[in-house]
Design an enzyme around this catalytic site. Sequence first.
Site, short mmCIF file in Angstrom:
data_model
loop_
_atom_site.label_atom_id
_atom_site.label_comp_id
_atom_site.label_asym_id
_atom_site.label_seq_id
_atom_site.Cartn_x
_atom_site.Cartn_y
_atom_site.Cartn_z
N ASP A 186 -4.49 5.28 6.18
CA ASP A 186 -4.70 6.50 6.59
C ASP A 186 -5.77 6.37 7.70
OD1 ASP A 186 -5.51 9.19 6.82
OD2 ASP A 186 -6.58 9.42 4.89
N PHE A 215 -2.38 16.70 3.82
CA PHE A 215 -2.42 16.00 2.32
C PHE A 215 -1.16 15.91 1.72
CE2 PHE A 215 -4.15 14.95 -1.53
CZ PHE A 215 -4.89 13.86 -1.19
N GLU A 222 0.89 -1.37 -0.28
CA GLU A 222 -0.01 -0.04 -0.15
C GLU A 222 0.97 1.34 -0.11
OE1 GLU A 222 -2.75 1.21 -0.03
OE2 GLU A 222 -4.50 0.37 0.95
N ASP A 223 0.42 2.35 -0.61
CA ASP A 223 1.05 3.82 -0.43
C ASP A 223 0.82 4.24 0.99
OD1 ASP A 223 -1.74 3.88 -0.69
OD2 ASP A 223 -1.44 5.82 -1.82
N ARG A 225 1.37 12.36 -9.24
CA ARG A 225 1.60 11.15 -9.02
C ARG A 225 3.28 10.88 -9.48
NH1 ARG A 225 -2.78 7.83 -7.70
NH2 ARG A 225 -4.70 8.09 -8.75
#
Length: 173
Positions: A101, A150, A97-98, A163
């Site tokens: 959260d 963010f 996963e990136d 990205r």
Amino acid sequence: MNEVVSVLIDEKTLARRVKELGEQISGELERLTPILIGVLCSGSVFHADLIRNISLELRVDFISVKSYGAATASSGIVELGRDLESNIKGQDVVLVEDIVDSGKTARFLIKHLELQQPSSIRLCSLLSKPSKRKFDVPIDYLGFEVPDKFIVGYGLDFNQSFRNLPYIGVIRS
Ligand code: IMP
Ligand code: MG
């Protein structure tokens, strides 16, 4: 206009940590032939770099989720997008996963993968925002903890942009 206002994790720091994670996985999964499952689209850059730092025989596959809602907030609804092409029954899975959260996406994906009865599932996430956690998901391999901001780059997007940044940055939106 959205723009990156600061660099949170630079390219060299990312590369160093990804190498360490690859070495850790190579050591701990020494006797296994794991399947490294990347989460499209935002986990794809990390996945590509991570697998090149793992010195084991391994396989790869990809999965995606659709989540709905505001661009900078995790939404309440997570649905499966693209499913795996591989059969993972009896396999040792590393889900890549990136960022974790709220934890909703990772929890959803782990439950989905469990249905196929793999022999084990480990979660590897480049980033974690612990201040936003709503669902407790243990991360076996973690790159960095990040503050409640963010962030974009290295696969992570804001409205599909940013990205391709080689570093992780914070945007003003
Ligand atoms: P969760 O379900 O709340 O854990 O969030 C999961 C997904 O939201 C991640 O896989 C990311 O793609 C996205 N996400 C969460 N925080 C950020 C961020 O700061 N920047 C970009 N994407 C994010
Ligand atoms: Mg995303």
